[in-house]
Structure formats: C-alpha cells, structure tokens
Scaffold this motif. Structure first.
Motif, PDB file in Angstrom:
ATOM      1  N   GLY A 250      23.922  39.679 -54.846  1.00  0.00           N
ATOM      2  CA  GLY A 250      23.254  40.733 -55.594  1.00  0.00           C
ATOM      3  C   GLY A 250      24.277  41.391 -56.490  1.00  0.00           C
ATOM      4  O   GLY A 250      25.415  41.616 -56.063  1.00  0.00           O
ATOM      5  N   GLY A 252      25.367  44.423 -59.619  1.00  0.00           N
ATOM      6  CA  GLY A 252      25.059  45.751 -60.137  1.00  0.00           C
ATOM      7  C   GLY A 252      26.338  46.456 -60.525  1.00  0.00           C
ATOM      8  O   GLY A 252      27.364  45.815 -60.775  1.00  0.00           O
ATOM      9  N   ASN A 264      21.937  48.967 -52.385  1.00  0.00           N
ATOM     10  CA  ASN A 264      21.155  48.399 -53.482  1.00  0.00           C
ATOM     11  C   ASN A 264      21.451  46.919 -53.664  1.00  0.00           C
ATOM     12  O   ASN A 264      20.548  46.100 -53.888  1.00  0.00           O
ATOM     13  CB  ASN A 264      21.448  49.146 -54.787  1.00  0.00           C
ATOM     14  CG  ASN A 264      20.884  50.558 -54.788  1.00  0.00           C
ATOM     15  OD1 ASN A 264      19.937  50.856 -54.050  1.00  0.00           O
ATOM     16  ND2 ASN A 264      21.449  51.428 -55.604  1.00  0.00           N
ATOM     17  N   LEU A 265      22.733  46.557 -53.571  1.00  0.00           N
ATOM     18  CA  LEU A 265      23.101  45.154 -53.714  1.00  0.00           C
ATOM     19  C   LEU A 265      22.583  44.329 -52.544  1.00  0.00           C
ATOM     20  O   LEU A 265      22.190  43.173 -52.710  1.00  0.00           O
ATOM     21  CB  LEU A 265      24.626  45.012 -53.804  1.00  0.00           C
ATOM     22  CG  LEU A 265      25.306  45.575 -55.045  1.00  0.00           C
ATOM     23  CD1 LEU A 265      26.766  45.168 -55.070  1.00  0.00           C
ATOM     24  CD2 LEU A 265      24.624  45.116 -56.305  1.00  0.00           C
ATOM     25  N   LYS A 267      19.847  44.755 -50.937  1.00  0.00           N
ATOM     26  CA  LYS A 267      18.424  44.468 -51.164  1.00  0.00           C
ATOM     27  C   LYS A 267      18.258  43.312 -52.139  1.00  0.00           C
ATOM     28  O   LYS A 267      17.416  42.422 -51.939  1.00  0.00           O
ATOM     29  CB  LYS A 267      17.726  45.720 -51.706  1.00  0.00           C
ATOM     30  CG  LYS A 267      17.613  46.850 -50.690  1.00  0.00           C
ATOM     31  CD  LYS A 267      17.042  48.114 -51.333  1.00  0.00           C
ATOM     32  CE  LYS A 267      17.028  49.270 -50.335  1.00  0.00           C
ATOM     33  NZ  LYS A 267      16.544  50.530 -50.956  1.00  0.00           N
ATOM     34  N   LYS A 268      19.060  43.307 -53.212  1.00  0.00           N
ATOM     35  CA  LYS A 268      18.993  42.218 -54.186  1.00  0.00           C
ATOM     36  C   LYS A 268      19.423  40.901 -53.563  1.00  0.00           C
ATOM     37  O   LYS A 268      18.837  39.845 -53.821  1.00  0.00           O
ATOM     38  CB  LYS A 268      19.888  42.546 -55.389  1.00  0.00           C
ATOM     39  CG  LYS A 268      19.430  43.730 -56.215  1.00  0.00           C
ATOM     40  CD  LYS A 268      20.378  43.983 -57.370  1.00  0.00           C
ATOM     41  CE  LYS A 268      19.930  45.185 -58.204  1.00  0.00           C
ATOM     42  NZ  LYS A 268      20.867  45.441 -59.329  1.00  0.00           N
ATOM     43  N   GLN A 271      16.741  39.554 -51.327  1.00  0.00           N
ATOM     44  CA  GLN A 271      15.622  39.084 -52.141  1.00  0.00           C
ATOM     45  C   GLN A 271      15.882  37.649 -52.617  1.00  0.00           C
ATOM     46  O   GLN A 271      14.988  36.798 -52.575  1.00  0.00           O
ATOM     47  CB  GLN A 271      15.421  40.004 -53.345  1.00  0.00           C
ATOM     48  CG  GLN A 271      14.178  39.671 -54.161  1.00  0.00           C
ATOM     49  CD  GLN A 271      13.967  40.638 -55.308  1.00  0.00           C
ATOM     50  OE1 GLN A 271      14.861  41.408 -55.654  1.00  0.00           O
ATOM     51  NE2 GLN A 271      12.793  40.615 -55.896  1.00  0.00           N
ATOM     52  N   LYS A 272      17.116  37.393 -53.067  1.00  0.00           N
ATOM     53  CA  LYS A 272      17.495  36.043 -53.477  1.00  0.00           C
ATOM     54  C   LYS A 272      17.460  35.088 -52.290  1.00  0.00           C
ATOM     55  O   LYS A 272      17.036  33.935 -52.392  1.00  0.00           O
ATOM     56  CB  LYS A 272      18.891  36.037 -54.111  1.00  0.00           C
ATOM     57  CG  LYS A 272      18.953  36.610 -55.510  1.00  0.00           C
ATOM     58  CD  LYS A 272      20.351  36.509 -56.062  1.00  0.00           C
ATOM     59  CE  LYS A 272      20.421  37.031 -57.503  1.00  0.00           C
ATOM     60  NZ  LYS A 272      19.752  36.142 -58.450  1.00  0.00           N
TER      61      LYS A 272
END
Length: 280
Positions: A250, A252, A264-265, A267-268, A271-272
């Motif tokens: 992730g 950012g 936040n990272l 979560k990304k 998701q990937k």
C-alpha cells in the motif's frame, strides 16, 4: 612551569585567537599538522583568510572552527564554552580517511580583551566505534534493513515523503514447509531487491515479513507503481519454485501521525491482498 609543560605536552591541538579572530598561538602538534598540507604560515591570519590559501579539505576544517568561534561570541555574556565534533576530510590524492576531532572553545579576557582558546583532540577511533554501534542499534541484523528504532529517530525528517508498506503473502507457508532458514534467506533476498529501487531513501523492517520503504520527495505514485512492478517480475523469477509466494503493498505519504499513516497503508495493502486472492 606546569603551564609551560601543559602547552608543550598536550597530546591534542591548541590554538589562541585574538578579538579579530587572528591566530596568535599554535602548539607544535597544530603546527606540524598544518605543515603536512601547506607551507602557509597561519600566525596572524584569520580562519577565513587561511581558507583561501590552503587545500580545500584543510580550508573546510578551518571554516568549521570559524563558525564555532562566531557562535561562541554569541554566548560570551553567559560565559559558556562551545563544544562540537569536527570532521577533517583526508586528502583524496593520498587516499586518506576522514579524521574526527572533539573541539572545545572558550573565551578568556586579558586586559579586558577577549581571546578565543581552542582545544581539539583526535577522537577518530572512538567516533567510528560509536557510529558503528549506532548503526548496529538501528539495523536489523539479519536483513540489513533499518529497524523501528531508526524510524523513531528519523521520523520527523521523513514527514511528507512517499512511503510504501509491504508484506509477503503466504510467507508462513515457507517457514512451515521449508524451514526458517529458507524463510530468512527469502527475506534477505527480498530486501536486496528493494534496496535496488531508485530514489528509495530507507527500507525499514517493521517486524516479521513487513517492511516500509521511504522515497525521496520527487517520487510520484506512478513512479512507485512502475518500480514495484519491476520488483514483482524479479520476485517471481527469483522465487518461481514457490508459486504461492508473492507480496502486497500500500502506498501513500507519511503523515505527522505515524500510527495513522501505517493504518491507512495497511488497509490499502490488505485490499490488494484480497484482490489477488479473488483472482485466484
């Protein structure tokens, strides 16, 4: 007698400058050190004047001392000395390594006129040992990546930089089926791949198989996607015997809140990871 013996036998460098910053005294060690690099007589000259006459590496050292003298003058009213470490870069033509000096400056008034006394001592071996210990304290001993302590120490200077959080998919399966030695080998090789990425300032092992990459400010999101795409191809070729092994990430910017940035990272990243599983 003892005053004279001190100046004659002191193992470091001693100098005295007047209120105009002109050198009026150097001990033999200082004189001999200067003679190794120049024939210029320093007596009566300021560091600024000397810097124009001597080799660049010597000039840089004198200017560091001059900056210290100016800073010291600001503290005269508080009657404080000034302590700093100065690097003397060796002559490159002679392939000399840098030397480091512990420098202490203080002001003495004689007949109501200020004189700057400077004492310097070669601490190269101690400095290098301390730097090595500092490096080891901030480095993951297995992979060579930095550790969380490094991030804690340097966090502020990286705020606003592009960052990427990565972890290996199905890494536990390698440890379970092939053993931890093979798992460690994969982690080391993975870090080596990441270290080859252009404009990556630091790679930090956060723990286990999770890593953080910090990039220079001029790197954009598309640049990161392109670079990690190349790493993905290298990864698949290097570990093609492990068809199930891959990595997710992730990207950012590093926010003022370390926890928020990583959350936040995270979560990304997941998701990937989920999208990859969905594709089978």
């Amino acid at each position: 007698m003892h005053d004279k013996l001190l100046t004659e036998t002191f193992p470091g460098l001693l100098s005295v400058r007047n209120e105009h910053h002109q050198i009026i005294y150097l001990n033999d060690n200082f004189i001999n050190w200067i003679k190794e690099y120049t024939d210029v007589d320093p007596i009566g000259k300021t560091n600024v004047e000397l810097a124009k006459l001597v080799p660049q590496n010597v000039a840089e050292t004198f200017m560091q001392c001059h900056d210290g003298s100016l800073e010291l003058y600001k503290k005269m009213e508080q009657q404080q000395g000034l302590k700093k470490i100065i690097e003397f870069k060796g002559d490159q033509n002679r392939q000399e390594p840098s030397r480091f000096f512990d420098v202490f400056k203080y002001v003495v008034k004689v007949d109501n006129k200020p004189y700057i006394y400077t004492i310097a001592y070669d601490i190269t071996s101690i400095y290098q040992e301390n730097q090595l210990n500092l490096y080891l304290a901030m480095t993951d001993s297995m992979t060579g990546a930095y550790n969380r302590r490094y991030l804690d120490q340097h966090f502020v200077q990286f705020i606003g930089h592009p960052i990427v959080l990565l972890d290996l998919d199905n890494f536990k399966r390698v440890n379970d089926e092939q053993g931890h030695n093979e798992g460690d080998n994969i982690l080391c090789n993975f870090v080596s791949m990441l270290q080859s990425v252009d404009k990556c300032i630091a790679i930090i092992r956060l723990g286990g198989d999770e890593f953080l990459m910090i990039f220079s400010l001029d790197v954009g999101k598309k640049d990161i996607e392109t670079m990690l795409g190349k790493i993905q191809l290298q990864f698949e070729e290097k570990f093609k015997q492990y068809k199930y092994l891959s990595f997710s990430y992730g990207s950012g910017l590093l926010d003022k809140s370390y926890e928020v940035s990583l959350s936040n990272l995270d979560k990304k990243l997941y998701q990937k990871k989920y999208q990859r599983k969905q594709k089978g």
